[in-house]
Design a protein around this motif. Sequence first.
Motif, PDB file in Angstrom:
ATOM      1  N   ILE A   1       0.858  -1.175   0.000  1.00  0.00           N
ATOM      2  CA  ILE A   1       0.000   0.000   0.000  1.00  0.00           C
ATOM      3  C   ILE A   1       0.898   1.231   0.000  1.00  0.00           C
ATOM      4  N   SER A   2       0.879   1.932  -1.095  1.00  0.00           N
ATOM      5  CA  SER A   2       1.793   3.064  -1.240  1.00  0.00           C
ATOM      6  C   SER A   2       1.339   4.255  -0.409  1.00  0.00           C
ATOM      7  N   PRO A   3       2.297   5.090   0.002  1.00  0.00           N
ATOM      8  CA  PRO A   3       1.937   6.308   0.737  1.00  0.00           C
ATOM      9  C   PRO A   3       1.031   7.208  -0.114  1.00  0.00           C
TER      10      PRO A   3
ATOM     11  N   THR B   1       1.870  -0.210   8.285  1.00  0.00           N
ATOM     12  CA  THR B   1       2.734  -0.178   9.454  1.00  0.00           C
ATOM     13  C   THR B   1       3.902   0.778   9.242  1.00  0.00           C
ATOM     14  N   GLY B   2       4.221   1.531  10.294  1.00  0.00           N
ATOM     15  CA  GLY B   2       5.393   2.396  10.253  1.00  0.00           C
ATOM     16  C   GLY B   2       5.135   3.820   9.796  1.00  0.00           C
TER      17      GLY B   2
ATOM     18  N   ALA C   1      10.065  12.557   4.576  1.00  0.00           N
ATOM     19  CA  ALA C   1      11.228  12.420   5.465  1.00  0.00           C
ATOM     20  C   ALA C   1      10.854  11.761   6.793  1.00  0.00           C
ATOM     21  N   ASN C   2       9.655  12.044   7.294  1.00  0.00           N
ATOM     22  CA  ASN C   2       9.214  11.493   8.576  1.00  0.00           C
ATOM     23  C   ASN C   2       8.220  10.351   8.433  1.00  0.00           C
ATOM     24  N   LYS C   3       7.928   9.937   7.177  1.00  0.00           N
ATOM     25  CA  LYS C   3       6.903   8.919   6.915  1.00  0.00           C
ATOM     26  C   LYS C   3       5.639   9.258   7.692  1.00  0.00           C
TER      27      LYS C   3
END
Length: 131
Positions: A23-25, A93-94, A47-49
Amino acid sequence: KEKPAPAPKPKEEEPEVATDDLISPEFMLEILQQSYATTAEVTYDEANKAFKITPVDPDFIKAIALMETGKMSKDEWDTLMNSMQDMSGSLSTGYAVYLMNPANADKVLAVFMDGVKIYDAINDERPFEGL
């Protein structure tokens, strides 16, 4: 006389479940932008996801200002925090979700990641040290 064993049922194929890595950002950003279309601007900070949600709805902005000054019940804020916490758990996740202060673009009001509230400006005594 023994009955014959029942014929095996044809195996149904289980639908493939996308893993978090697929699942792409960009896709998550699009979903969030649609969800908050009338109430907030949503951007992605690579940079900070992190997905930054900045309120733009005048009523939302006023409510935040009143809560920050203690002039409004925290019940609505806590409901918003629970909703955003649940939403962050539905992302890959993340990735973090930041609720930004509409009056000060550098100030974070809340941070969530993987369904966990990491920071809440109204209920936490300490300032947020991320970003």
